[in-house]
Design a protein around this motif. Structure first.
Motif, PDB file in Angstrom:
ATOM      1  N   ASP A 162       0.880  -1.170   0.000  1.00  0.00           N
ATOM      2  CA  ASP A 162       0.000   0.000   0.000  1.00  0.00           C
ATOM      3  C   ASP A 162       0.919   1.222   0.000  1.00  0.00           C
ATOM      4  O   ASP A 162       1.595   1.511   0.995  1.00  0.00           O
ATOM      5  CB  ASP A 162      -0.896  -0.011   1.245  1.00  0.00           C
ATOM      6  CG  ASP A 162      -1.871   1.169   1.254  1.00  0.00           C
ATOM      7  OD1 ASP A 162      -1.623   2.164   0.507  1.00  0.00           O
ATOM      8  OD2 ASP A 162      -2.866   1.099   1.999  1.00  0.00           O
TER       9      ASP A 162
ATOM     10  N   PRO B  17      -3.653   3.639  -2.771  1.00  0.00           N
ATOM     11  CA  PRO B  17      -2.705   2.531  -2.551  1.00  0.00           C
ATOM     12  C   PRO B  17      -1.815   2.291  -3.772  1.00  0.00           C
ATOM     13  O   PRO B  17      -0.690   1.841  -3.644  1.00  0.00           O
ATOM     14  CB  PRO B  17      -3.622   1.329  -2.305  1.00  0.00           C
ATOM     15  CG  PRO B  17      -4.892   1.915  -1.790  1.00  0.00           C
ATOM     16  CD  PRO B  17      -5.044   3.239  -2.471  1.00  0.00           C
ATOM     17  N   GLU B  18      -2.325   2.647  -4.970  1.00  0.00           N
ATOM     18  CA  GLU B  18      -1.571   2.369  -6.196  1.00  0.00           C
ATOM     19  C   GLU B  18      -0.684   3.522  -6.652  1.00  0.00           C
ATOM     20  O   GLU B  18       0.232   3.320  -7.451  1.00  0.00           O
ATOM     21  CB  GLU B  18      -2.521   2.049  -7.367  1.00  0.00           C
ATOM     22  CG  GLU B  18      -3.291   0.769  -7.231  1.00  0.00           C
ATOM     23  CD  GLU B  18      -4.600   0.986  -6.506  1.00  0.00           C
ATOM     24  OE1 GLU B  18      -5.072   2.146  -6.473  1.00  0.00           O
ATOM     25  OE2 GLU B  18      -5.143   0.020  -5.945  1.00  0.00           O
TER      26      GLU B  18
ATOM     27  N   ARG C  74       0.459   4.218   0.241  1.00  0.00           N
ATOM     28  CA  ARG C  74       0.199   5.302   1.200  1.00  0.00           C
ATOM     29  C   ARG C  74       1.066   5.136   2.449  1.00  0.00           C
ATOM     30  O   ARG C  74       1.460   6.112   3.071  1.00  0.00           O
ATOM     31  CB  ARG C  74      -1.286   5.317   1.581  1.00  0.00           C
ATOM     32  CG  ARG C  74      -2.171   5.814   0.434  1.00  0.00           C
ATOM     33  CD  ARG C  74      -3.623   5.694   0.775  1.00  0.00           C
ATOM     34  NE  ARG C  74      -3.954   4.312   1.152  1.00  0.00           N
ATOM     35  CZ  ARG C  74      -5.178   3.891   1.449  1.00  0.00           C
ATOM     36  NH1 ARG C  74      -6.187   4.731   1.442  1.00  0.00           N
ATOM     37  NH2 ARG C  74      -5.398   2.635   1.762  1.00  0.00           N
TER      38      ARG C  74
END
Ligand SMILES: [Zn+2]
Length: 435
Positions: A393, A413-414, A395
């Motif tokens: 993730d 997340p991407e 983030r």
């Protein structure tokens, strides 16, 4: 109270007796036995000037009495000299008489009424209850200036009440009793208490600046006399400056501007294409670098100093897309025919799961953009890309990076992006723990 201005609109100096002087806030309200100061009314602002050595800032009429507001007291019973600010008054007379000619023409030619008049400190606005086209305005302007060149007498008179009903004149409301009529023979007759020039030639140029739709009618902006001249001088200065800047003769300025805009558009497109090509070349180079190394780490840290945040983002997205493309084509092209970046795509074990691009900036810090690669399969848009269980993730990565390197930023997340106060080397050290 003798209204000297009604007898002679060109009277600039006069002597009068002070009848009373009362305090009015920080000012004094003076009543005279006679005055050449025009009180605010009929859409025309009050005169200003000097009275007994004091500045007159406002003049108002209340129930037939005219109050001159001045900065100090004047002795009742004394004689005082009055002088009105003539340049300002004359300019207002030019605007007001010009407005009458235009309103008279609009009424006679199109049957529209003047439903609003404002004599401001710059342009004069006149509202008509009908729509006037640009061609109409050109005709009106031409004829209005013809009235100026005819140098007609501007008549101001108050007919006996029994004679008033026989007169045809413009008026906003039905009037009776003592009505002052201002008439410009052949052009206009209007009930008006305002100040006017003696002959139309004094008005000078009448210039209609614009006519736009307003409340179902037309709002006209116009200038007369000195104001029109000043406006012309300002426009001419601007145009001459543009002419020099564009190296074009005055009549060629509009065409030169159009040419410049077209050139600018195509240069912008060219620049955008070149930027895209440069980023694309950078992506290819970066892919080649990756292939040259033996890698087993899940993440990939790339340095691309000097890129702006938007360029860095584009670079990262292009790179991510490039190395993800070959997923669907796997096996379709032989290894030797593939570009280096396509080979990365196929070498799945060697391809990173995510990558982060860092760019040192002029402020001593750096920008970052990170993206996951394994989930990007642009060839199959309808199906939601599969996310590996172990996928990072990003983030979390952004959070660690921001706190260790005094930064800000985030995303999904991407895909995350941000900026750091710490330099790129420091950021790279922090990222080692993720590889
Ligand atoms: Zn008027």
């Amino acid at each position: 109270m003798e209204k000297l201005y009604d007898q002679d609109s060109h009277l600039r100096f006069f002597t009068a007796k002070v009848l009373s002087c009362e305090e009015a806030g920080s000012l004094h309200a003076i009543i005279l036995n006679r005055t050449a100061f025009y009180p605010e009314g009929g859409g025309q602002p009050a005169d200003t000037g000097m009275l007994g050595g004091l500045r007159v800032t406002d003049v108002q009429e209340r129930q037939g009495t005219i109050f001159h507001l001045v900065g100090g007291p004047l002795e009742p019973g004394s004689d005082v000299e009055g002088a009105i600010d003539w340049d300002l008054r004359f300019s207002r007379m030019q605007q007001h008489s010009g407005e009458h000619i235009v309103s008279g023409l609009v009424g006679r030619m199109f049957g529209f009424d003047n439903v609003g008049f404002h004599l401001g400190s710059d342009v004069v606005t006149v509202d008509f209850n009908g729509v006037l086209s640009d061609t109409d305005l050109e005709r009106i302007e031409h004829l209005a200036n013809a009235a100026v060149y005819e140098n007609l007498e501007v008549e101001a008179f108050t007919p006996a009440p029994q004679d008033l009903s026989g007169l045809s004149y413009r008026s906003k409301i039905a009037l009776d009793g003592n009505v002052r009529i201002v008439r410009i023979p052949g052009y206009d007759a209007c009930a008006c208490c305002g100040m006017h020039v003696a002959r139309t030639g004094e008005i000078g140029l009448i210039k209609l600046l614009s006519g736009r739709r307003h409340k179902g009618g037309t709002r006209l902006e116009m200038l007369c006399g000195y104001r029109a001249l000043q406006d012309f001088a300002a426009r001419h200065r601007d145009m001459s400056e543009m002419s020099v800047l564009l190296s074009a003769r005055l009549p060629d300025v509009p065409a030169a501007v159009k040419r410049l805009m077209t050139e600018n558009d195509s240069l912008k497109k060219e620049l955008a294409a070149m930027r895209e090509k440069r980023l694309s070349d950078m992506v290819s180079e970066t892919c080649t670098l990756w292939l040259a190394k033996e890698k087993s780490a899940s993440g990939w840290v790339i340095s691309k100093d000097g890129l702006e945040p938007s360029e860095l983002r584009r670079f990262t997205l292009l790179l991510t897309e490039r190395i993800s493309i070959a997923d669907s084509d796997e096996g379709a092209i032989s290894e030797s025919e593939k570009r280096p970046d396509e080979r990365i795509g196929n070498e799945l074990r060697r391809r990173p799961d995510w990558l982060i691009a860092l760019s040192a900036n002029a402020g001593g810090g750096c920008y970052y953009v990170a993206a996951r690669t394994s989930v990007r399969k642009p060839v199959l848009p309808p199906t939601k890309p599969a996310v590996a269980e172990s996928a990072i993730d990003l983030r979390q990565l952004a959070k660690v990076l921001n706190s260790a390197c005094k930064g800000r930023g985030g995303g999904t997340p991407e895909l995350v992006q941000g900026s750091l106060e710490a330099d790129r080397m420091q950021a790279e050290n922090v990222l080692h723990s993720f590889l």
